[in-house]
Structures are given as C-alpha cells and as structure tokens.
Design a protein around this motif. Structure first.
Motif, PDB file in Angstrom:
ATOM      1  N   CYS A 225       1.049   5.049 -44.403  1.00 54.59           N
ATOM      2  CA  CYS A 225      -0.382   5.095 -44.683  1.00 54.59           C
ATOM      3  C   CYS A 225      -0.687   6.496 -45.190  1.00 54.59           C
ATOM      4  O   CYS A 225      -0.685   7.452 -44.429  1.00 54.59           O
ATOM      5  N   ASP A 226      -0.885   6.604 -46.479  1.00 56.44           N
ATOM      6  CA  ASP A 226      -1.004   7.910 -47.122  1.00 56.44           C
ATOM      7  C   ASP A 226      -2.425   8.065 -47.650  1.00 56.44           C
ATOM      8  O   ASP A 226      -2.798   7.426 -48.629  1.00 56.44           O
ATOM      9  N   VAL A 227      -3.215   8.885 -46.978  1.00 54.97           N
ATOM     10  CA  VAL A 227      -4.578   9.137 -47.460  1.00 54.97           C
ATOM     11  C   VAL A 227      -4.653  10.601 -47.878  1.00 54.97           C
ATOM     12  O   VAL A 227      -4.670  11.497 -47.042  1.00 54.97           O
ATOM     13  N   THR A 231      -6.926   9.924 -53.048  1.00 50.36           N
ATOM     14  CA  THR A 231      -6.380   8.578 -53.191  1.00 50.36           C
ATOM     15  C   THR A 231      -5.797   8.062 -51.886  1.00 50.36           C
ATOM     16  O   THR A 231      -5.394   8.835 -51.024  1.00 50.36           O
ATOM     17  N   THR A 232      -5.765   6.760 -51.779  1.00 46.21           N
ATOM     18  CA  THR A 232      -5.171   6.097 -50.625  1.00 46.21           C
ATOM     19  C   THR A 232      -4.064   5.190 -51.137  1.00 46.21           C
ATOM     20  O   THR A 232      -4.248   4.483 -52.118  1.00 46.21           O
ATOM     21  N   ASP A 233      -2.930   5.254 -50.487  1.00 48.80           N
ATOM     22  CA  ASP A 233      -1.742   4.566 -50.970  1.00 48.80           C
ATOM     23  C   ASP A 233      -1.039   3.928 -49.769  1.00 48.80           C
ATOM     24  O   ASP A 233      -0.807   4.604 -48.779  1.00 48.80           O
ATOM     25  N   GLY A 260     -10.444   9.088 -50.637  1.00 48.14           N
ATOM     26  CA  GLY A 260      -9.631  10.014 -49.868  1.00 48.14           C
ATOM     27  C   GLY A 260     -10.448  10.968 -49.027  1.00 48.14           C
ATOM     28  O   GLY A 260     -11.649  10.784 -48.832  1.00 48.14           O
ATOM     29  N   ILE A 375     -11.298   2.196 -45.349  1.00 50.48           N
ATOM     30  CA  ILE A 375      -9.856   2.186 -45.562  1.00 50.48           C
ATOM     31  C   ILE A 375      -9.212   1.040 -44.782  1.00 50.48           C
ATOM     32  O   ILE A 375      -8.257   0.424 -45.252  1.00 50.48           O
ATOM     33  N   HIS A 378      -9.382  -2.098 -46.816  1.00 53.47           N
ATOM     34  CA  HIS A 378      -8.381  -2.077 -47.893  1.00 53.47           C
ATOM     35  C   HIS A 378      -7.002  -2.402 -47.320  1.00 53.47           C
ATOM     36  O   HIS A 378      -6.201  -3.092 -47.939  1.00 53.47           O
ATOM     37  N   GLY A 406      -0.814  12.807 -45.412  1.00 56.51           N
ATOM     38  CA  GLY A 406      -2.080  13.294 -45.946  1.00 56.51           C
ATOM     39  C   GLY A 406      -2.850  14.067 -44.894  1.00 56.51           C
ATOM     40  O   GLY A 406      -2.835  13.734 -43.717  1.00 56.51           O
TER      41      GLY A 406
END
Lengths: 606, 158
Positions: A225-227, A231-233, A260, A375, A378, A406
């Motif tokens: 979980c990369d915020v 951006t969020t990925d 983000g 988030i 999403h 992140g």
C-alpha cells in the motif's frame, strides 16, 4: 561493466537516489546500500544537502534572482531551478512552477512531448514537456552524482552506471516508454524500469536479510500500500513454493490514483482555516503555504504524541508586522480524526466503490485527480476487481499481510486504520510487514534489485503488469451515425516475462506503403486469462481502458511500390529494460516495422 | 613566510586546481566593508527575528505575543542549530563549585565577586557561557556591503 548500481526513485513530489557497489560486498553478504543527501538550492543564496530532491522545477524570470543566488556547486548559470527552493518559492509564483510532472507523463489525450508545463504558465514563460521536466530531475541527480561521487573518475559517472529507475505500477506502456526517453535525454545508457511498490518490497527484503522467509508463508498474499505525496498505488505480491524454496510473484497492480499525502495536508489546512475569519480562500499564496506547513507539523506532533489533544497552529504576520499579523488557531485531535481518518481512510464495506464524477475545483490544473478521497474505498475496488480476475475462492480476496510505503504512513494511526479495515474484510487479523525508512525505501529497493541482478538474491517475478490489445473494427454493415463496434485482439498477455517475444497468431492486417497506419490500443489490469491472439468481441470500458494509439509508417523501400498494400502480422517484445515493443512483420518478405506510441495527438475516440 | 615561494606555489595551484583557483579569486577581491551579517539574514529568513525586534509590541496582549514567539523561537533556534555549533564553555552544571586554574583565558572566563590574590580560584559557576565551535554559513549569501540586504522587499504582482 558498471562499478555501481544506482536506484532512482523519480517521485511525483520527491525524488531520491540510492546506490551500492556490488564488488564491495563481503563473500556471502550483500553490499551496503547508501542514500547520499542530495545537494540542491534550498533558499536564495544557499545550497544544502537534503535526503530527498523535491520534484519541482521553477522557471525563473530574467534577473529574478541576484547573480549566483541559485547557482549550484557544479553549475554557475541555472535557468531551471530544481528542488526545495523551487518548491517553496514556486508556491508563491505558481505560473512558473512545474509540479507533478510524473503524473502528466501518464496523461492520455495530450501531447506528452510538447510544452505543457506549467499548465497555468503565462504566455511569455517557456513551457516544458513532461518528458523534459522528468529529464531535468534526472540531470540534476546525474550532475550531483558526478560532482560528489564520481568526481574526476570518468568511469564512475552516472551515465556509465547501471541505473534502476522506478515507475508507478500503474504506468502503462506509453508512460514507461516516455520515462525511458527522459532517462536517455539525461544521457543514462543502461536503464532498467522497476515498479515502485515492488521496489518498496525489495527494500523490505534487503532490510530483512534471510529472515524474510520466516515472516511469510506459502499462500500468503501481501498488499503493498503505497501512498506518496501525490499518488496512491496498490500491488499484490503472492508467496508460493518453487523447487523447495519460497517464490515471490507480483500478482496484480492497481490503476493510477492521483491522491496522496499532499491532499491530506491541504484538507487539514482547509479545516483549520475554517475556524479563522474569512477562511482559507482569503489567504494569499504565502500564507496558504505557511498554513499547510503548520498543519503538517501539527499533524505529525499529534500522531507521534497520543497524550496531546490539541496543538497550536500559528501563521506569522505576512508583512513586517510579525506579531500583529499573526493568526492563531489550533489543530485538535477530533479535527485530525474527522479529516484524515474519516475523510481519507473511512471504514467501509469490501463492496463499496469510490464515488465517481468530476470534483470541480481540483481539476483546473489539468490532472485527472481522484474524485473520491477515500483511499479505503479505492482499495476495496482494487481488491474486488482483482478477486474476480484472480478467481479467488468465494469471490473475495484477502491479503494476509500489508507492507506500507510513503511518508503518509509514518502515522501509526493511519497504518492501524488500513489494517483494521483489511482485517474486518478478511474476518481475521492482517499483519504488518515493518518497513524502515518510508521516504527512501523505493530508491533503496531499486538499488537492491541492482545487487540481486548482479549476484544472488530473490527476485519478484511478474512480467508485464497488464494485458494489451489492439482494436479492430468488427465487420458490420455500415450504418450512418453509428460507430462500428470494436473488437480487441490481445497482443500482450498479462505476465509476459521481460526479455521474451511472441508472434500474435491469427489476425493479419494490410498496411499501405507510405501512409501512416494507426492502431487503437487498449490495456487491462484485470483480464489475466486472455492469451496472445485472443479476441474480445465486446470492449467493456470498466475492464479495458483505451490508451494512446499506436502508429507506424511503412517506408516504400526497394521492391515495393507506393500505395501497395503489404500484409503484416504482429509481433510483441518485452525488453529486458521493462518496456514494451510492438512490431509489424510482413508475411511476404523479411520487412519489420516498429509501432510507436502516438503520444503526440489527441486521440479522437475519447 | 617565503612570499616568493608562496606566490609561485599559488600560481601553479591556480593553474591545476579549479577549486583552489576560485578561493584565490575570492581572496583577491577587495575587502567588503562592514561585518559579516549572514547570520542576521538567516535569523530573519527562517525566524523573522528582525521583524520581531523592530515591531512595537507594547500594544499587544501576552497571548498574542506568546502565539507568535513560539514560532519565532522555533525558527531562530533552527537557524542556530543548523548554521552554528554553539556549546557551553564550562561543562560543569550551573551552581556547582569549580576551580579556575592559572593561565585561564580571560575572554572565556569572567570572574566576579571577591576577586583577590592569584589563581587557582575557587568559586561557583553562575553561567556556563557560550562559544561557537563551528560555523557553516552558506558561502553564496552576501556577507556585507554598503547597505546590506537582510531581507528583500516582497512585491506581489496580481
């Protein structure tokens, strides 16, 4: 052969660099990964080293700064200011500030090689293309490296080293291609692409050493979980067994979500400003920035000290009347919870989906910002789509562990919220894989992959993150005013490995010599069962997204006459670098033509 | 000092070493007038110290001043920490009994009270003093000049 392996995290809001020297590793051990602080201009007349390079580029006006005020140790005359001072000063002069260039690299429907940025630039300001802006950050990092680390040693220059450049997992083939183009523009010869969430996972592997095998089990699915700042990925990594050892496979990646940490700080500033006379919108740019900074500091204090119920937020007077003009308010824990936890990380059901629709006001800058800030919703959508795609049992997919990345996740409460939501959905506890440095992990992980490639170590398998299709008009009787339906032919199946190529069976096209031919191009992050050459009769926009078209022009050359039609078949290649190439191969003679991503024109079918 | 040798050495090093040539070029510039005001520049930039000291504060209540001073204190303290290394001169705790030996540095130690006779002196440490151990001021900031700029005027163009 390069002496160093260099990992570069070319982030939306911050960039970082890490490196290692493979030859310096002790036998059986792994070489240490260094993250040098990056020299940059931090204020007029001052350069300093900072752990990250803010990905902001400011285009100074003539004579805007005193001579030498923005000079760098390696460059006297600077016409593009990059880094901390660019970010801080540019916030007050938005028309000259390039920000989020990386996100515009993934922007369909505009010419990504033409001068676009800053979106709001006045007419006399030179505009840069997203590729030029990304190249400028790489050039800054290159020159810093050559000044600080390579020095006079030509062999050690960054251009000569093997560079691992990270991209969002959600970047499509064209955006990846443009990233490579930016690297080439910076003179980097040996470049490899790596997805950011995977890089974060590699950083975790590097920190664990051999212990990682004890922390995961066969059958585990790990959510990365990369915020980031903008951006969020999301990425899913599966743990399986192969030849008696644990094996890691990247199972799925999410779509590009422009949401983000910066949105969170801005939301806090709005909430806090609501208690002040006039509210946020009556502030000038400098005070807005001041308030956002003050809120971010207050947020960090509240998150790190659970005993505090409120932290004062002050914005000093704008003019020379520093006391008289000071605004004083406070950020209390309730506001923090309401804005961040309920606004960005609400508890929701696994079946919830993010709200759709354009959010007015946030879209003016030109980027397609996420319309729902939640988030967790999403995440629900991502897991729901992938559950179907991966044929998960009972139709739902539950990660067994989560790795955070992140700066946002420095806040324990936010990590706990995600874990709680995931645990609720799964009906069992979800564990956290402890990550060390959330801001530098991606760069470190990229450098670690460099070490892995040169020696032993575990590599995450995965191949291409989505399947790709060429659009073919279905043969149907022409009806005026009705767009003929489109069939999609799978040209790259999901998971196709780097360094492989394949012919696309079936479809044969006729290309006219000397005329540009254009193909509609589609991608999907969920259709993993389509094999190469498979035909999808009906394109469902939710599953398959249209990307920038592909085009090629056949040169007449010898043996062919102008206007002649040449029958071709398609061939696809996934390069070692991680980019995608599509070729047309003549079925009559040995001719081959590369299909180029047409990132110049606005696609007509949008 | 053998000035001929030094001149020849400087000549040769300037030819071969770019960094050193720049330093020599700086040394050859005519002396600037006045003191080095870079620290004031930074204290104003990050801590608004000049604004604070120049402002008439009698009319404000303690709460208003307190709110701003917290930020000013934080900003100025950051400047001191970042650009200077400031350390106590005397490492003993204030209030402790200390001995001042002969040959002490009168610039670093000031004796008060019943000062008589010759060292060693016995006394109580009232203030541990401060010294600057290292200075890391940015070179490219203007040091001084006829009318040094501490903080530029800001004009926003609408």
């Amino acid at each position: 052969m390069s002496k160093y392996v260099i990992g570069i995290d070319l982030g939306t809001t911050n960039s970082a660099l890490a490196y290692a020297e493979p030859a310096a590793s002790a036998p059986g051990g792994v070489a240490a990964i260094e993250t040098p602080a990056i020299t940059q201009c931090v204020a007029a007349g001052e350069t300093a080293d900072r752990s990250v390079l803010p990905s902001f580029l400011y285009l100074p006006a003539d004579n805007e700064f005193a001579e030498g005020a923005i000079a760098l140790p390696w460059q006297k005359k600077v016409d593009r200011l990059i880094g901390e001072f660019a970010r801080d000063h540019g916030g007050k002069v938005p028309g000259r500030l390039v920000s989020s260039a990386k996100s515009s690299l993934a922007l369909d429907g505009v010419d990504r090689r033409s001068g676009l940025l800053p979106f709001t630039a006045p007419p006399d300001v030179m505009r840069l293309s997203p590729v030029e802006a990304e190249a400028a950050y790489l050039i800054h990092l290159r020159d810093f490296w050559n000044h600080k680390i390579a020095r006079k040693n030509a062999e050690d220059r960054l251009e000569r080293q093997e560079v691992f450049l990270t991209v969002p997992a959600s970047f499509d083939a064209a955006a990846r291609e443009l990233t490579i183009e930016a690297a080439r523009a910076a003179g980097i010869e040996i470049v490899n692409l790596l997805e950011e969430p995977q890089a974060a996972f590699y950083a975790w592997l590097a920190a664990q050493g051999d212990d990682w095998r004890k922390k995961v089990n066969v059958g585990d699915i790990i959510l990365v979980c990369d915020v980031g700042g903008g951006t969020t990925d999301f990425t899913l990594i599966g743990v399986s067994e192969r030849d008696g050892d644990l094996d890691l496979t990247r199972l799925a990646v999410g779509e590009h979500i422009l949401l983000g940490g910066d949105n969170m700080d801005l939301a806090l500033a709005h909430a806090v400003a609501a208690t002040l006379p006039g509210g946020f919108d009556t502030f000038d740019a400098t005070r807005k920035i001041g308030l956002v900074h003050a809120c971010r500091d207050a947020k960090e204090i509240l998150f790190s000290d659970p005993d505090k119920s409120s932290v004062p937020v002050t914005v000093l007077g704008r003019g020379s009347r520093v006391i008289g003009g000071t605004l004083k308010t406070a950020l209390d824990r309730d506001t923090l919870r309401t804005v961040l936890l309920d606004g960005f990380f609400p508890i929701c059901a696994p079946t919830d989906h993010p709200a759709r629709g354009k959010r007015v006001g946030l879209t003016e800058i030109g980027l397609p910002y996420a319309s729902d800030p939640a988030i967790t919703r999403h995440l629900a959508r991502f897991l729901g789509l992938q559950a179907e795609s991966l044929h998960a049992a009972a139709g739902s997919l539950h990660p067994s562990a989560v790795l955070f990345n992140g700066g946002v996740f420095q806040a324990g409460e936010l990590r706990e919220r995600i874990v709680r939501v995931l645990s609720d959905w799964a009906g069992k506890a979800v564990s956290i894989l402890d990550a060390a440095d959330l801001n530098l992990a991606v760069a470190r992980g990229a450098a670690y992959l460099g070490l892995v490639k040169k020696g032993s170590g575990i590599r995450i398998r995965g191949g291409v993150s989505r399947s790709y299709y060429i659009g073919v008009e279905a043969s149907a009787p022409a009806v005026p005013g009705v767009v003929p339906p489109i069939k999609a032919v799978c040209v790259v199946p999901m998971g196709m490995e780097e360094g492989t190529e394949a012919d696309v069976p079936g479809s044969e096209f006729g290309l006219v010599v000397g005329e540009p031919a254009e193909f509609r191009f589609f991608g999907s992050t969920t259709r993993r069962d389509d094999t190469i050459g498979a035909v999808i009769e009906r394109v469902i926009p939710d599953e398959i997204a249209e990307l920038a078209p592909l085009e090629t022009t056949l040169e007449a050359g010898s043996g062919r006459s102008q206007g002649q039609t040449v029958p071709v078949r398609l061939k696809t290649k996934v390069t070692e670098v991680g980019s995608l190439e599509l070729w047309c191969r003549s079925t009559r003679d040995p001719g081959e033509w590369k299909l180029e991503f047409n990132v110049r024109d606005t696609p007509t079918n949008h | 000092m053998n000035r001929l040798l030094l001149a020849l050495r400087a000549f040769w090093m300037c030819l071969t070493n770019r960094d050193l040539a720049e330093r020599v070029a700086n040394a050859l510039k005519p002396d600037e007038i006045g003191p080095d005001l870079r620290i004031l520049n930074l204290l104003q930039r990050d801590g608004r110290l000049i604004d604070f000291l120049e402002e008439e504060i009698d009319g404000y209540g303690d709460a208003q001043i307190g709110a701003a001073v917290r930020d000013i204190h934080r900003g100025c303290a950051k400047v001191l920490r970042e650009y200077l290394s400031i350390k106590p001169i005397h490492t003993a705790a204030e209030g402790a009994s200390v001995v001042v030996d002969a040959g002490f540095n009168p610039a670093a130690i000031r004796l008060t009270g019943n000062v008589a006779g010759s060292p060693p002196f016995r006394g109580v440490l009232k203030h541990h003093g401060w010294k600057v151990e290292a200075v890391r001021l940015p070179d490219s900031l203007p040091r001084s000049g006829a009318q040094p700029v501490l903080s530029p005027a800001e004009i926003e163009i609408p």
